[in-house]
Design an enzyme around this catalytic site. Sequence first.
Site, PDB file in Angstrom:
ATOM      1  N   CYS A  32       2.633   3.169   9.766  1.00  0.00           N
ATOM      2  CA  CYS A  32       2.767   4.526   9.217  1.00  0.00           C
ATOM      3  C   CYS A  32       3.510   5.428  10.213  1.00  0.00           C
ATOM      4  CB  CYS A  32       1.396   5.112   8.877  1.00  0.00           C
ATOM      5  SG  CYS A  32       1.564   6.770   8.197  1.00  0.00           S
ATOM      6  N   GLN A  58      -6.527  -1.330   3.051  1.00  0.00           N
ATOM      7  CA  GLN A  58      -5.774  -1.069   4.277  1.00  0.00           C
ATOM      8  C   GLN A  58      -6.429   0.037   5.102  1.00  0.00           C
ATOM      9  OE1 GLN A  58      -2.012   1.043   4.735  1.00  0.00           O
ATOM     10  NE2 GLN A  58      -1.114  -0.822   5.591  1.00  0.00           N
ATOM     11  N   PRO A 104       0.857  -1.190   0.000  1.00  0.00           N
ATOM     12  CA  PRO A 104       0.000   0.000   0.000  1.00  0.00           C
ATOM     13  C   PRO A 104       0.890   1.236   0.000  1.00  0.00           C
ATOM     14  CG  PRO A 104       0.082  -0.990   2.199  1.00  0.00           C
ATOM     15  CD  PRO A 104       0.861  -1.891   1.289  1.00  0.00           C
ATOM     16  N   ALA A 118       0.230   5.452   0.056  1.00  0.00           N
ATOM     17  CA  ALA A 118      -0.687   6.588   0.030  1.00  0.00           C
ATOM     18  C   ALA A 118      -0.290   7.533  -1.097  1.00  0.00           C
ATOM     19  CB  ALA A 118      -0.629   7.313   1.377  1.00  0.00           C
ATOM     20  N   ARG A 137       8.614   1.064  -3.136  1.00  0.00           N
ATOM     21  CA  ARG A 137       9.291   2.039  -3.994  1.00  0.00           C
ATOM     22  C   ARG A 137       9.844   1.425  -5.277  1.00  0.00           C
ATOM     23  NH1 ARG A 137      13.172   4.063   0.444  1.00  0.00           N
ATOM     24  NH2 ARG A 137      12.930   1.840   0.869  1.00  0.00           N
ATOM     25  N   ASN A 171       9.192  -7.127   3.733  1.00  0.00           N
ATOM     26  CA  ASN A 171       9.113  -5.845   3.022  1.00  0.00           C
ATOM     27  C   ASN A 171      10.291  -4.949   3.419  1.00  0.00           C
ATOM     28  OD1 ASN A 171       7.439  -2.819   3.680  1.00  0.00           O
ATOM     29  ND2 ASN A 171       7.905  -3.490   1.623  1.00  0.00           N
ATOM     30  N   GLY A 172      10.774  -4.244   2.417  1.00  0.00           N
ATOM     31  CA  GLY A 172      11.842  -3.271   2.636  1.00  0.00           C
ATOM     32  C   GLY A 172      13.007  -3.505   1.707  1.00  0.00           C
TER      33      GLY A 172
HETATM   34  C1  FMN Z   1       4.901   7.150  -1.113  1.00  0.00           C
HETATM   35  C2  FMN Z   1       4.726   6.077  -0.079  1.00  0.00           C
HETATM   36  C3  FMN Z   1       3.502   5.893   0.523  1.00  0.00           C
HETATM   37  C4  FMN Z   1       3.312   4.893   1.487  1.00  0.00           C
HETATM   38  N1  FMN Z   1       2.070   4.704   2.013  1.00  0.00           N
HETATM   39  C5  FMN Z   1       1.858   3.632   2.840  1.00  0.00           C
HETATM   40  C6  FMN Z   1       0.537   3.299   3.273  1.00  0.00           C
HETATM   41  O1  FMN Z   1      -0.456   3.947   2.921  1.00  0.00           O
HETATM   42  N2  FMN Z   1       0.404   2.229   4.098  1.00  0.00           N
HETATM   43  C7  FMN Z   1       1.482   1.481   4.509  1.00  0.00           C
HETATM   44  O2  FMN Z   1       1.314   0.519   5.259  1.00  0.00           O
HETATM   45  N3  FMN Z   1       2.731   1.765   4.103  1.00  0.00           N
HETATM   46  C8  FMN Z   1       2.935   2.807   3.259  1.00  0.00           C
HETATM   47  N4  FMN Z   1       4.195   3.048   2.788  1.00  0.00           N
HETATM   48  C9  FMN Z   1       5.302   2.146   3.170  1.00  0.00           C
HETATM   49  C10 FMN Z   1       5.469   1.029   2.136  1.00  0.00           C
HETATM   50  O3  FMN Z   1       4.312   0.244   2.037  1.00  0.00           O
HETATM   51  C11 FMN Z   1       6.679   0.129   2.487  1.00  0.00           C
HETATM   52  O4  FMN Z   1       6.446  -0.459   3.731  1.00  0.00           O
HETATM   53  C12 FMN Z   1       7.990   0.899   2.550  1.00  0.00           C
HETATM   54  O5  FMN Z   1       8.104   1.826   1.488  1.00  0.00           O
HETATM   55  C13 FMN Z   1       9.183  -0.070   2.489  1.00  0.00           C
HETATM   56  O6  FMN Z   1       9.167  -0.815   1.289  1.00  0.00           O
HETATM   57  P1  FMN Z   1      10.151  -0.475   0.047  1.00  0.00           P
HETATM   58  O7  FMN Z   1      11.558  -0.507   0.588  1.00  0.00           O
HETATM   59  O8  FMN Z   1       9.861  -1.558  -0.955  1.00  0.00           O
HETATM   60  O9  FMN Z   1       9.810   0.900  -0.426  1.00  0.00           O
HETATM   61  C14 FMN Z   1       4.406   4.069   1.864  1.00  0.00           C
HETATM   62  C15 FMN Z   1       5.650   4.259   1.260  1.00  0.00           C
HETATM   63  C16 FMN Z   1       5.826   5.238   0.294  1.00  0.00           C
HETATM   64  C17 FMN Z   1       7.171   5.398  -0.358  1.00  0.00           C
END
Ligand code: FMN
Length: 330
Positions: free
Chosen positions: A100, A70, A16, A18, A225, A200-201
Site C-alpha cells: 500500500c 488482507q 484486494p 480498499a 482495476r 499483478n499489474g
Molecule cells: C481502488 C483501489 C484500492 C486498492 N486497495 C488495495 C488494498 O486494500 N490492498 C492491496 O494490497 N492493494 C490494493 N490496491 C492495489 C491493487 O490490489 C493492485 O495491486 C493494483 O491496482 C495493480 O493491479 P491492476 O493493474 O490490476 O489495477 C488497490 C487498488 C485500487 C485501484
Amino acid sequence: MRIGQVIVPHGIVLAPMAGVTNRPFRLLAKEQGCELMFTEMVSAKAILHGNPKTMRMVQFDDAERPIGIQLFGSDPDSMAAAAARLMEFGPDLIDINMGCPVPKIVRNGEGAALMRDLKRAGEIVAAVKKAVPVPVTVKMRKGWDDASVNAVELAKVCEDAGCDAITVHGRTREQFYSGSADWNIIAEVKQAVSVPVIGNGDVFTAGDAQRLLQLTGCDGIMVARGALGNPWVFREIKALLVHGEVLPPPTIEEKVKGALCLLEKLVEWKGEPVAVREMRKHAAWYVKGLPGAAALRRRIYQAATAQEMRRLLEEYGRGEAYVHGDNAGC
Ligand SMILES: Cc1cc2nc3c(=O)[nH]c(=O)nc-3n(C[C@H](O)[C@H](O)[C@H](O)COP(=O)(O)O)c2cc1C
C-alpha cells in the site's frame, strides 16, 4: 495453483481493493469464475480493538471461498494477534499487505514501507505464520522506488520466513498506479522462489492475463482495476486460459443487469444510504465507454435513493436516455 491446502485451479485471482472488494462486489466476481478473492485490507490494530466497521469488512459468505483476509500493520506481535483473532471468521488464508503506497499508511511503517525494512517484514511473516493454521501470503510491489528495486530480495526473505505464496505488483511505491507495470520483475521473483507467485499489474483483458502468464511463468494472475464495473473479465480469462476461447464482451443489457444486481446486493449489505453513495462510482464503471455514459453518470450522481438509481439504470437499459438525446458529451 496450490497455496498450502487452497486450490486455485487456473490461478485466477481478484485483488484486494480498499473501498471496493466488499462482499457484494466479490460475490459477482465469483459468479463469473474468479477462483480466489481477498477482502479489502484491514488494520491489525482495528481488528484487535474489535472496531465494528472493520469486523464487518472481514465477513464473507461461504460461496466466496476460497477467500483471504488482507491485514496491514507494522508490528509483528499485533499482526500475529490480529491474524489469530481473524480465525473466528474462518478465512482460507491470511494475506499481508506490503504494497500500500498511501502516505498515512507508509508513515506508520505499514504497507509498502515494509519493502524498506526487510528484517521487520520477515519477522511479521514468521509471527503471523506461527499464529494461524492457514496459509499466509504476501502482496508486495517491485520496490520502494527505481533506486531500490528489491522485490526478489523481499520475496526470498518472506519465503524463508514461511510464507506460502507471493503476489507481485510490478510498480514501485513511488509510482503509485502510474506508468505501466513491469512484468519482468514478476518473472525474476518467480525464478527466485519456490512458492507460488501471482503476477499483478495491468491485467485488463483475458489476453493480458494469458500474456502475463506466458511472459513470466507465474502461477496465477491477479486483477484489480480490470474488474471495476467488469466482473465478466473473470469469465473471459477463464474461457481463454481453459478453452482457448475468446468470449464476446458483455452486452449493454448484461452490464445494466450487472449494475442493478450489485445495487441490490449493496443495499442489502450496507443499507440504502451507504449503498447509494457507493454505487455511484460502480455505476460509472459499469457504463464507462458506452453511448450516453456521461449523461447517465451525471444523473446517477444526483440520485438520492436506490429506487431512483434503479429507474435510471433501467431506463438506460431500455435505451430511453440514449433515444431521447441525453448522450451529449459522449
Ligand atoms: C481502488 C483501489 C484500492 C486498492 N486497495 C488495495 C488494498 O486494500 N490492498 C492491496 O494490497 N492493494 C490494493 N490496491 C492495489 C491493487 O490490489 C493492485 O495491486 C493494483 O491496482 C495493480 O493491479 P491492476 O493493474 O490490476 O489495477 C488497490 C487498488 C485500487 C485501484
